[in-house]
Structure formats: structure tokens, C-alpha cells
Design an enzyme around this catalytic site. Structure first.
Site, PDB file in Angstrom:
ATOM      1  N   ASN A  37      66.606 -15.397 -39.446  1.00 26.05           N
ATOM      2  CA  ASN A  37      65.836 -14.896 -40.579  1.00 26.05           C
ATOM      3  C   ASN A  37      65.918 -13.374 -40.707  1.00 26.05           C
ATOM      4  OD1 ASN A  37      64.300 -15.717 -42.739  1.00 26.05           O
ATOM      5  ND2 ASN A  37      62.352 -15.582 -41.660  1.00 26.05           N
ATOM      6  N   HIS A 122      50.941 -25.116 -42.758  1.00 26.85           N
ATOM      7  CA  HIS A 122      50.405 -23.753 -42.778  1.00 26.85           C
ATOM      8  C   HIS A 122      49.322 -23.623 -43.845  1.00 26.85           C
ATOM      9  CE1 HIS A 122      53.959 -21.364 -40.847  1.00 26.85           C
ATOM     10  NE2 HIS A 122      53.608 -22.413 -40.129  1.00 26.85           N
ATOM     11  N   TYR A 160      48.957 -11.228 -41.219  1.00 24.71           N
ATOM     12  CA  TYR A 160      50.075 -12.140 -41.024  1.00 24.71           C
ATOM     13  C   TYR A 160      49.741 -13.577 -41.493  1.00 24.71           C
ATOM     14  CZ  TYR A 160      53.190 -15.456 -39.193  1.00 24.71           C
ATOM     15  OH  TYR A 160      54.037 -16.518 -39.153  1.00 24.71           O
ATOM     16  N   ASP A 215      47.715 -18.463 -35.250  1.00 34.54           N
ATOM     17  CA  ASP A 215      48.812 -17.605 -34.791  1.00 34.54           C
ATOM     18  C   ASP A 215      48.360 -16.142 -34.810  1.00 34.54           C
ATOM     19  OD1 ASP A 215      51.206 -16.393 -34.214  1.00 34.54           O
ATOM     20  OD2 ASP A 215      52.361 -17.392 -35.799  1.00 34.54           O
ATOM     21  N   HIS A 217      50.349 -13.744 -33.787  1.00 35.33           N
ATOM     22  CA  HIS A 217      51.591 -13.038 -34.116  1.00 35.33           C
ATOM     23  C   HIS A 217      51.754 -11.745 -33.323  1.00 35.33           C
ATOM     24  CE1 HIS A 217      55.051 -12.775 -37.015  1.00 35.33           C
ATOM     25  NE2 HIS A 217      54.948 -14.057 -36.764  1.00 35.33           N
ATOM     26  N   GLU A 241      48.510 -19.159 -30.727  1.00 32.06           N
ATOM     27  CA  GLU A 241      49.948 -18.860 -30.687  1.00 32.06           C
ATOM     28  C   GLU A 241      50.189 -17.360 -30.557  1.00 32.06           C
ATOM     29  OE1 GLU A 241      51.855 -20.780 -33.927  1.00 32.06           O
ATOM     30  OE2 GLU A 241      53.572 -19.429 -33.933  1.00 32.06           O
ATOM     31  N   GLU A 267      58.692 -18.689 -30.025  1.00 34.38           N
ATOM     32  CA  GLU A 267      59.507 -18.880 -31.233  1.00 34.38           C
ATOM     33  C   GLU A 267      60.601 -17.831 -31.369  1.00 34.38           C
ATOM     34  OE1 GLU A 267      56.232 -18.665 -34.097  1.00 34.38           O
ATOM     35  OE2 GLU A 267      57.236 -16.966 -35.013  1.00 34.38           O
ATOM     36  N   ARG A 288      57.773 -22.954 -27.772  1.00 35.03           N
ATOM     37  CA  ARG A 288      57.987 -22.903 -29.221  1.00 35.03           C
ATOM     38  C   ARG A 288      59.431 -22.631 -29.643  1.00 35.03           C
ATOM     39  NH1 ARG A 288      55.916 -23.434 -33.285  1.00 35.03           N
ATOM     40  NH2 ARG A 288      55.751 -21.365 -34.164  1.00 35.03           N
ATOM     41  N   HIS A 317      59.493 -24.282 -33.184  1.00 36.83           N
ATOM     42  CA  HIS A 317      59.396 -23.426 -34.366  1.00 36.83           C
ATOM     43  C   HIS A 317      59.951 -24.184 -35.575  1.00 36.83           C
ATOM     44  CE1 HIS A 317      60.339 -19.303 -36.351  1.00 36.83           C
ATOM     45  NE2 HIS A 317      59.058 -19.558 -36.435  1.00 36.83           N
ATOM     46  N   GLU A 344      56.009 -27.755 -36.055  1.00 33.76           N
ATOM     47  CA  GLU A 344      55.694 -26.926 -37.225  1.00 33.76           C
ATOM     48  C   GLU A 344      56.549 -27.409 -38.394  1.00 33.76           C
ATOM     49  OE1 GLU A 344      56.762 -22.809 -36.721  1.00 33.76           O
ATOM     50  OE2 GLU A 344      55.230 -22.136 -38.131  1.00 33.76           O
TER      51      GLU A 344
HETATM   52 MG   LIG Z   1      54.409 -18.072 -35.135  1.00 39.10          MG
END
Ligand SMILES: [Mg+2]
Length: 408
Positions: A37, A122, A160, A215, A217, A241, A267, A288, A317, A344
Site C-alpha cells: 500500500n 470496520h 486513525y 486499533d 495504530h 491492536e 500487520e 496479524r 491483516h 479482518e
Molecule cells: Mg491495524
């Protein structure tokens, strides 16, 4: 049997998916995902310039030897770019192998351990009322587990996982296309004061049967993460997470000494060596990693087995970072893994994405049901792919209120 050629495609609907197609002299082809990504052209370049020339003429059935050839054979090892490129090759070779066997991929691992795999969606809200609407939206669709991310009052920008748009219950696919990274402001104190109150209100409204994930993050320092985990323990999260950045792995000992909240990390990991210490020291409850930038099915299956030895479950992930090919590889592992935890889920479901990656995998009532077609069970429409071009994009960069760069 020989590999005769391989092609890389970059592009997709609102996303730059990196798709590898490996062709053989027997007409069977395999597909793999190398999507990293916001850095998509890098694994594509690595595949085209360095790896594909070495693949031509190799027997595609020797997926282990090919994995070792690229990993051990290289002087510079690991890293997300190389591992995403290896991941795509490895997925494509397992796809070919299962097609040759005339079996869905999970049969080559040992068959199914469950009919459907539990998914989490989500849920997102600019404020708590918005978040409640978002959770209700997923409950209506049958989901039993949701990740909850909530806007924090008086924070200058969205935090986030929170949609910029009020009333956006899905926050479905984030479009990161920007000329340079957007910037977000983060305030740890405001977050730590508000988020426990939000969780309290969600438990009041939805009860304790709903599986709630959250999460962080990577935003908290070790002591802050321990304090936060201790405070939210009463809300019985399915997992917390990425409470801290996982480069400092022993920092999690501090959290473990103060809380029994389940922890999920990994992740951004791309190697079993990133996971080894956390798993063996029981510092996490869920691992993850994903099949793309953790080196494909061959490497992730080893991580799953290592995790199983220490009662760590999977929670792969599945952000929109990956294409449906990665999701399919993980779906086959999820069907088999004795230590499966949760998956997820965001990728499938848009008409454009379904047209680019046709498949018979199904999602119903918050569960993923893997297709019984031979191979990964996902195809790739090259005519559809021709509609899309690479567009540069970035994750946002996070700063504290005083301008200090913080962890995204
Ligand atoms: Mg995450």
C-alpha cells in the site's frame, strides 16, 4: 512442467493493486498479489527487473525451492518490498499447484477445520452517535465482530480509522491518492481520556455479546499503553491492536504486567523473525501478518504453525491494502488453521473489484465461506485491468499538536 512467462499489472478501482500472473507450458496459470500500500510500484519493479527473469524455465511445482532460491539466494533479505514480491510469486505457485491437483487450496494444507471463518468489519464514526449508526449498519448485515474507531472531540483532524465525512457508516475503501501526504494531528491525552468513555457507551448500547476490537495504530508509549489497556479491560475487547510500535518488542512486557486485555500485532511484519519473540514470550494473543508482504503462503503458514505452538491465534491483516487474491490465500489458510482467530474484512464487495477479480468466495452473516474451485478460487480479468492506471498515493503523516512527527 515449466514457467514460460509472467506479467505484472498495477492498478485497480480506487486502489493500485499489484497483480502477478505466471504462465506455464501446460496452459495452467497462477495469480498472486504484491500490493504494498502506497508504495505499489516498488514490488512491481522488483518482480519485473529481478525476479521474473529467474523464474522462466523453472518447474512451478517446486514452490519451496523457488521461495528459498529468492530468500536465501539473495544477500539482502527481508523487508516489505522483497517479501511482497516473493509473496505474489508464492501465491501464484500454490494457485497453480492446487489447480493441477484439481482441489481448492485448503485441501493441500489438510482440509477444512471449520465451515466459515469469522470476519470483523470496520465501524467508524466522526462522533459516538455516528459510530453507533455504523455498528448498527454492520449488525444488520449479520456481522458479529466490529473494529470500532471514533473521532475524538477537540482533536483538530480525524484520528486513525475515522472517516472525514459525518454519516459515512462504511468508510469502505480509503482513497489515499494525493500529490504529497496529508497531515493529521494527534493528541494522546485527549484520546486516552475519551476512548474509554466511548467503549463504555458502546457496551451500554450493544451489550457484551458483540465482539469489539479497537486499533491504537502504534500511537501510545509503553507506559501509556499499559494504562490504557488496564482501563479498557472492563469492556472485554476481543483485541487491542497495535498499542505501541512493535519495533520495541519488550515494551509489551509492561502492558502484560498490568493488563489481561488480548493484544494483536503484526500487520506490518514481513518475516517470521519479526513474530518469533512476541509469540515465544506470550506477549501477544493474535498474530496479524498477511500473505502478501509476509512472503506468501509458504512463509505465513510457518508463522501460523509457530503461533499455534504458543496458543497464539491468527487475525490476518485484511485492510483494503490487499487485493482479493491475498484475501483468498488467507481464506484458504483460515479454513484450515487449527489456531484460527478472526479475519479482518474489507476488500470484496464493490462491483468494480468483483469485475476485476471474479470469484465464488462468499460472505454471509459476517462469515467468509471459501470457494471449492481448484486453486485460490479467484480469477483476474485483464480487459478490466486495462481500464486502470497507477495513481501515486500516500498514507497520511501524523504530527503532535506542537508539530512533532508521530507514528502513523
Ligand atoms: Mg491495524
Amino acid at each position: 512442467m515449466k514457467i514460460t512467462s509472467a506479467k505484472v499489472f498495477v492498478g485497480g478501482p480506487k486502489k493500485n493493486y499489484v497483480t502477478l500472473k505466471i504462465m506455464t507450458d501446460e496452459g495452467v496459470y497462477g495469480l498472486g498479489d504484491a500490493t504494498l500500500n502506497c508504495r505499489e510500484t516498488l514490488p512491481a519493479h522488483y518482480l519485473q527487473e529481478y525476479l521474473i527473469p529467474c523464474l522462466i524455465g523453472k518447474d512451478p511445482r517446486n514452490s519451496e525451492d523457488i521461495w528459498q532460491y529468492f530468500y536465501r539466494g539473495a544477500y539482502f533479505r527481508r523487508g516489505p518490498i522483497a517479501m511482497a514480491a516473493f509473496g505474489a510469486i508464492d501465491m501464484a505457485l500454490w494457485d497453480i499447484k492446487a489447480k493441477l491437483a484439481g482441489m481448492p487450496l485448503y485441501q493441500l494444507f489438510g482440509g477444512k477445520s471449520r465451515e466459515g471463518a469469522l470476519l470483523y468489519a470496520h465501524a467508524t464514526g466522526k462522533d459516538i452517535a455516528d459510530l453507533e449508526d455504523s455498528i448498527a449498519f454492520y449488525l444488520d448485515q449479520g456481522y458479529k465482530a466490529v473494529r470500532v474507531q471514533c473521532g475524538i472531540p477537540d482533536m483538530p483532524t480525524s484520528s486513525y480509522g475515522v472517516s472525514e465525512t459525518k454519516g459515512d457508516v462504511k468508510n469502505y475503501i480509503t482513497n489515499f491518492v494525493t500529490n504529497v501526504p496529508a497531515e493529521e494531528i494527534w493528541d494522546t491525552e485527549k484520546y486516552m481520556r475519551y476512548m474509554p468513555k466511548a467503549l463504555d457507551r458502546l457496551r451500554d448500547k450493544f451489550g457484551f455479546d458483540l465482539k469489539i476490537l479497537h486499533d491504537v495504530h502504534h500511537r501510545l508509549l509503553p507506559r501509556e499503553a499499559a494504562e490504557f489497556a488496564k482501563e479498557v479491560e472492563q469492556y472485554k475487547l476481543f483485541w487491542l491492536e497495535d498499542p505501541t510500535p512493535a519495533e520495541d518488542q519488550d515494551a509489551l512486557k509492561f502492558l502484560r504486567q498490568h493488563s489481561t486485555v488480548p493484544v494483536a500485532i503484526g500487520e506490518v511484519f514481513n518475516s517470521i523473525y519479526d513474530c518469533n519473540h512476541l509469540i515465544q514470550q506470550n506477549l501477544i494473543d493474535f498474530i496479524r501478518v498477511c500473505c502478501t508482504y509476509a512472503g506468501g503462503i509458504t512463509h505465513v503458514k510457518r508463522i501460523v504453525d509457530l503461533a499455534g505452538l504458543h496458543n497464539v491465534r491468527t487475525g490476518f491483516h485484511g485492510a483494503p491494502s490487499h487485493s482479493p487474491l491475498c484475501m483468498a490465500a488467507q481464506a484458504h489458510l483460515n479454513a484450515w488453521a487449527p489456531n484460527f482467530g478472526i479475519q479482518e474484512y474489507l476488500v470484496l464487495g464493490t462491483p468494480e473489484c468483483d469485475a476485476l477479480f471474479p470469484s465464488n468466495h462468499t460472505v454471509k452473516d459476517g462469515m467468509f465461506f471459501v470457494s471449492d474451485e481448484p486453486g485460490l478460487g479467484v480469477d483476474f480479468d485483464e480487459k478490466e485491468a486495462a481500464r486502470y492506471e497507477f495513481q501515486r498515493g500516500y498514507h497520511p503523516v501524523t504530527r503532535l499538536q506542537d508539530g512533532t512527527v508521530w507514528n502513523y
